[in-house]
Scaffold this motif. Structure first.
Motif, PDB file in Angstrom:
ATOM      1  N   HIS A  11      71.807 104.941  34.404  1.00 42.22           N
ATOM      2  CA  HIS A  11      70.482 105.265  34.922  1.00 42.22           C
ATOM      3  C   HIS A  11      70.569 106.598  35.655  1.00 42.22           C
ATOM      4  CE1 HIS A  11      66.495 104.996  36.552  1.00 42.22           C
ATOM      5  NE2 HIS A  11      66.970 105.194  37.770  1.00 42.22           N
ATOM      6  N   ILE A  12      69.693 107.504  35.267  1.00 42.64           N
ATOM      7  CA  ILE A  12      69.586 108.798  35.929  1.00 42.64           C
ATOM      8  C   ILE A  12      68.201 108.882  36.551  1.00 42.64           C
ATOM      9  CG2 ILE A  12      69.761 111.302  35.657  1.00 42.64           C
ATOM     10  CD1 ILE A  12      72.301 109.861  34.892  1.00 42.64           C
ATOM     11  N   GLY A  13      68.133 109.165  37.842  1.00 41.36           N
ATOM     12  CA  GLY A  13      66.832 109.304  38.485  1.00 41.36           C
ATOM     13  C   GLY A  13      66.881 108.915  39.948  1.00 41.36           C
ATOM     14  N   GLY A  14      65.881 109.352  40.680  1.00 38.18           N
ATOM     15  CA  GLY A  14      65.798 109.054  42.100  1.00 38.18           C
ATOM     16  C   GLY A  14      65.044 107.775  42.382  1.00 38.18           C
ATOM     17  N   LEU A  15      64.723 107.558  43.638  1.00 46.34           N
ATOM     18  CA  LEU A  15      64.120 106.299  44.073  1.00 46.34           C
ATOM     19  C   LEU A  15      62.784 106.038  43.389  1.00 46.34           C
ATOM     20  CD1 LEU A  15      64.097 103.843  45.950  1.00 46.34           C
ATOM     21  CD2 LEU A  15      63.055 105.293  47.700  1.00 46.34           C
ATOM     22  N   ALA A  63      80.176 107.137  44.514  1.00 47.00           N
ATOM     23  CA  ALA A  63      80.431 106.238  45.645  1.00 47.00           C
ATOM     24  C   ALA A  63      80.807 107.017  46.892  1.00 47.00           C
ATOM     25  CB  ALA A  63      81.554 105.260  45.293  1.00 47.00           C
ATOM     26  N   LYS A  64      81.433 108.168  46.698  1.00 52.14           N
ATOM     27  CA  LYS A  64      81.930 108.955  47.831  1.00 52.14           C
ATOM     28  C   LYS A  64      81.082 110.201  48.092  1.00 52.14           C
ATOM     29  CE  LYS A  64      86.732 107.548  47.024  1.00 52.14           C
ATOM     30  NZ  LYS A  64      88.127 107.993  46.837  1.00 52.14           N
ATOM     31  N   GLU A  65      80.383 110.685  47.072  1.00 55.46           N
ATOM     32  CA  GLU A  65      79.589 111.907  47.228  1.00 55.46           C
ATOM     33  C   GLU A  65      78.221 111.692  46.591  1.00 55.46           C
ATOM     34  OE1 GLU A  65      81.504 115.835  47.371  1.00 55.46           O
ATOM     35  OE2 GLU A  65      80.360 116.225  45.535  1.00 55.46           O
ATOM     36  N   PRO A  66      77.253 111.224  47.371  1.00 58.49           N
ATOM     37  CA  PRO A  66      75.944 110.899  46.810  1.00 58.49           C
ATOM     38  C   PRO A  66      75.265 112.103  46.168  1.00 58.49           C
ATOM     39  CG  PRO A  66      76.190 109.965  49.005  1.00 58.49           C
ATOM     40  CD  PRO A  66      77.356 110.892  48.802  1.00 58.49           C
ATOM     41  N   ALA A  67      74.511 111.825  45.094  1.00 53.05           N
ATOM     42  CA  ALA A  67      73.722 112.842  44.402  1.00 53.05           C
ATOM     43  C   ALA A  67      72.369 112.231  44.076  1.00 53.05           C
ATOM     44  CB  ALA A  67      74.433 113.295  43.134  1.00 53.05           C
ATOM     45  N   PRO A  68      71.267 112.934  44.327  1.00 51.38           N
ATOM     46  CA  PRO A  68      69.933 112.335  44.190  1.00 51.38           C
ATOM     47  C   PRO A  68      69.665 111.686  42.839  1.00 51.38           C
ATOM     48  CG  PRO A  68      69.781 114.448  45.296  1.00 51.38           C
ATOM     49  CD  PRO A  68      71.207 114.309  44.848  1.00 51.38           C
ATOM     50  N   LEU A  69      70.014 112.340  41.751  1.00 47.12           N
ATOM     51  CA  LEU A  69      69.720 111.793  40.433  1.00 47.12           C
ATOM     52  C   LEU A  69      70.670 110.662  40.048  1.00 47.12           C
ATOM     53  CD1 LEU A  69      68.789 114.982  38.369  1.00 47.12           C
ATOM     54  CD2 LEU A  69      67.262 113.287  39.396  1.00 47.12           C
ATOM     55  N   PHE A  70      71.724 110.479  40.831  1.00 44.63           N
ATOM     56  CA  PHE A  70      72.681 109.403  40.581  1.00 44.63           C
ATOM     57  C   PHE A  70      72.662 108.395  41.730  1.00 44.63           C
ATOM     58  CE2 PHE A  70      74.067 112.973  38.077  1.00 44.63           C
ATOM     59  CZ  PHE A  70      74.448 112.401  36.877  1.00 44.63           C
TER      60      PHE A  70
END
Length: 262
Positions: free
Chosen positions: A97-101, A147-154
């Motif tokens: 899944h790719i995308g934000g909230l 898990a360690k480096e959040p990214a908006p689309l992930f």
């Protein structure tokens, strides 16, 4: 050769392609006996036949969806019926899944939690009694660098992988006296069909071509996607006797992509 793998029984979820397939081939090449599962029965059969021909190991494939507890139990029961126990569990099944909230529906959220987070937890829970019966074992949870480096689309993979990392540490402490080691392997973008699907999704969101999305991913891992074999090599080390003092940790395989120090 990695000491302590030959003759062991390993269960690999999501074992028909990509990272799971590379790990399954690696384990079989080291002399492990295998049970692998996946949702696509035709693809699963091709992989089982390929591994059997290539390595001459004893292997079974079981069609299963780890979203479903009964499927998990059927896989574990098939492995135990065939081999009497399980020494090694590789939790690898995953979705995409790719995308934000605002673009993540409840259905998507629940599907991914069921597949990866609860799938990993439930499979471990079903396997652990059989590991205890033979005096120990190894559990490896495949997560991801989000898990360690959040990214908006992930966002969704990040949430789930962070939860699995926490679960790994907690479970390692719970099972320490049972001689069951529990660790994470956390890869960056690997060269797999799942990543290709991710590039397509990123291209659609960003308005770029798939080639541009792929190039962006390659730049993020210092020039090349992670080879699934490199991930498999870390797993082989962790399930071998060489890593007998390692438990409760997360090893990142990212070609130096992450900015953090942990």
């Amino acid at each position: 050769m990695y000491q302590g793998i030959a003759g062991k029984v390993a269960l690999v979820t999501g074992g028909s392609r990509g990272i799971g397939k590379a790990i399954a081939i690696g384990l079989a090449s080291e002399g492990a006996r295998l049970a692998i599962c996946a949702r696509d029965e035709a693809e699963l059969k091709i992989t089982v036949d390929e591994i059997r021909v290539q390595t001459h190991t004893d292997i079974i494939g079981v069609k299963a969806n780890v979203m479903k507890l009964n499927d998990i139990r059927r896989v574990v029961n098939a492995a135990v019926k065939k081999y009497s126990h399980v020494d090694i569990l590789i939790n690898n099944a995953a979705g995409l899944h790719i995308g934000g909230l605002l673009t993540t529906s409840d259905e998507t959220l629940e599907d991914h939690i069921q597949t990866k987070l609860l799938g990993y937890i439930r499979t471990a829970r079903e396997i652990i009694p059989y590991m205890k019966s033979v005096g120990g074992g190894k559990i490896i949870n495949i997560t991801g660098v989000e898990a360690k480096e959040p990214a908006p689309l992930f966002m969704l993979p990040g949430i789930i992988n962070a939860a699995i990392t926490n679960f790994t540490k907690s479970l390692s402490k719970e099972l320490a006296n049972d001689k069951i080691a529990v660790n994470c392997v956390s890869p960056a973008t690997a060269d797999t069909s799942l990543s290709a699907a991710a590039f397509q999704a990123l291209a659609a969101i960003s308005g770029k071509s798939m080639e541009e999305a792929r190039a962006m991913a390659i730049r993020s891992v210092n020039g090349s996607l992670i080879d699934p074999q490199d991930i498999a090599n870390i797993v082989l080390f962790l399930v071998s006797d060489l890593a007998k003092a390692i438990t409760g940790t997360s090893i990142t395989v990212d070609a130096g992509a992450l900015n953090g120090i942990w």
